[in-house]
Enzyme design. Structure first.
Site, PDB file in Angstrom:
ATOM      1  N   CYS A  16      11.366   6.173  66.267  1.00  0.00           N
ATOM      2  CA  CYS A  16      11.953   7.487  66.314  1.00  0.00           C
ATOM      3  C   CYS A  16      10.780   8.425  65.773  1.00  0.00           C
ATOM      4  O   CYS A  16      10.019   8.923  66.725  1.00  0.00           O
ATOM      5  CB  CYS A  16      13.032   7.564  65.029  1.00  0.00           C
ATOM      6  SG  CYS A  16      14.306   8.938  65.446  1.00  0.00           S
ATOM      7  N   HIS A  26      16.412   3.430  66.931  1.00  0.00           N
ATOM      8  CA  HIS A  26      16.107   2.825  65.771  1.00  0.00           C
ATOM      9  C   HIS A  26      16.436   1.369  65.742  1.00  0.00           C
ATOM     10  O   HIS A  26      17.523   0.834  65.484  1.00  0.00           O
ATOM     11  CB  HIS A  26      17.011   3.679  64.488  1.00  0.00           C
ATOM     12  CG  HIS A  26      16.674   4.572  64.037  1.00  0.00           C
ATOM     13  ND1 HIS A  26      15.648   4.819  63.053  1.00  0.00           N
ATOM     14  CD2 HIS A  26      16.821   5.950  64.573  1.00  0.00           C
ATOM     15  CE1 HIS A  26      15.233   6.250  62.774  1.00  0.00           C
ATOM     16  NE2 HIS A  26      16.029   6.795  63.724  1.00  0.00           N
ATOM     17  N   GLU A  28      15.616  -0.966  64.048  1.00  0.00           N
ATOM     18  CA  GLU A  28      15.778  -1.796  62.503  1.00  0.00           C
ATOM     19  C   GLU A  28      17.277  -1.662  62.286  1.00  0.00           C
ATOM     20  O   GLU A  28      17.721  -2.410  61.324  1.00  0.00           O
ATOM     21  CB  GLU A  28      14.835  -1.106  61.769  1.00  0.00           C
ATOM     22  CG  GLU A  28      15.663   0.185  61.058  1.00  0.00           C
ATOM     23  CD  GLU A  28      15.162   1.542  61.898  1.00  0.00           C
ATOM     24  OE1 GLU A  28      14.512   1.182  63.174  1.00  0.00           O
ATOM     25  OE2 GLU A  28      15.360   2.690  61.539  1.00  0.00           O
TER      26      GLU A  28
END
Ligand code: MN
Length: 243
Positions: free
Chosen positions: A108, A211, A213
């Site tokens: 990001c 993202h 994660e």
């Protein structure tokens, strides 16, 4: 030795100041992939070299917008908040880590920091600055689910990891504009928004606009980005050892 992955903490705003913080998702994803995260506090950029000496690879994470004066633009009304000290440290870390041949991963804001660090620019606000009809890049759903596709370039490193048409989540209003030195675009959304960049002639650097994660526990193709990153770090450590 377990590879160590440096990352600068994200930052939040208090009433009269900034505060460093880190969520556990990136750290947990890196540990699952076999790396050991090391979190650096926002600091004067003169510490970049010493921070880098402590880690084998560098990850650049999500966070505030990049100060546009760092790429020779004045701020437009749509710009979000910025934190120049964090920008200056991370830009210096990008330059030094890249020059030192360390493996780099961006998430990001990380894709923007990497691009600006290597001489590129970003749209301060892609929806209002793009001359095309744009997708919804700020999804209303939680980031634990995906919301739009990306077209991955044939033959890219990213294609080996995720295939040619994965779905991603989306939580950004900035986007890569002019590319920095030695970089290539390897994924775009349907509105042409840059969604991934890589180093031109190696697998040293990969950065994505989304993202992973927030997705890695449920989506194996996003988990694979972290495994790939730690493997790239290990490969470069072996290369250094062999010299
Ligand atoms: Mn997007």
């Amino acid at each position: 030795m377990i590879p160590t992955i440096g990352m600068v903490a994200d930052v939040t705003m208090r009433k009269n100041s900034f505060a460093d913080y880190i969520t556990d998702d990136v750290s947990e994803a890196i540990k699952k992939a076999g790396g050991l995260p090391i979190i650096f506090p926002t600091s004067d950029s003169k510490y970049a070299e010493d921070f880098l000496s402590k880690c084998d690879g560098m990850a650049f994470l999500g966070g505030p917008d990049v100060d546009p004066t760092l790429y020779d633009e004045e701020p437009i009304p749509e710009l979000g908040y910025t934190y120049r000290q964090k920008d200056e440290l991370e830009l210096e870390l990008v330059r030094q880590a890249y020059a030192a041949g360390k493996a780099i991963f961006g998430i990001c804001r990380g894709i923007q920091v990497i691009n600006v660090g290597l001489g590129g620019t970003v749209y301060q606000d892609f929806p209002s600055q793009s001359d095309r009809k744009v997708l919804k890049h700020f999804q209303a759903a939680p980031l634990s689910v995906t919301s739009h596709h990306v077209n991955v370039m044939a033959g890219s490193h990213l294609e080996k990891i995720m295939g040619d048409y994965p779905m991603v989540n989306s939580h950004h209003h900035e986007a890569v504009k002019d590319l920095g030195n030695d970089l290539k675009v390897t994924a775009r959304a349907a509105d042409d928004c840059v969604e991934a960049i890589e180093s031109m002639n190696s697998d040293q650097l990969l950065a994505v606009q989304w993202h992973p994660e927030c997705l890695y526990t449920k989506y194996p193709e996003h988990d694979a980005l972290f495994t790939d990153f730690v493997n790239r770090v290990k490969k470069r450590m072996q290369d250094v050892d062999a010299v």
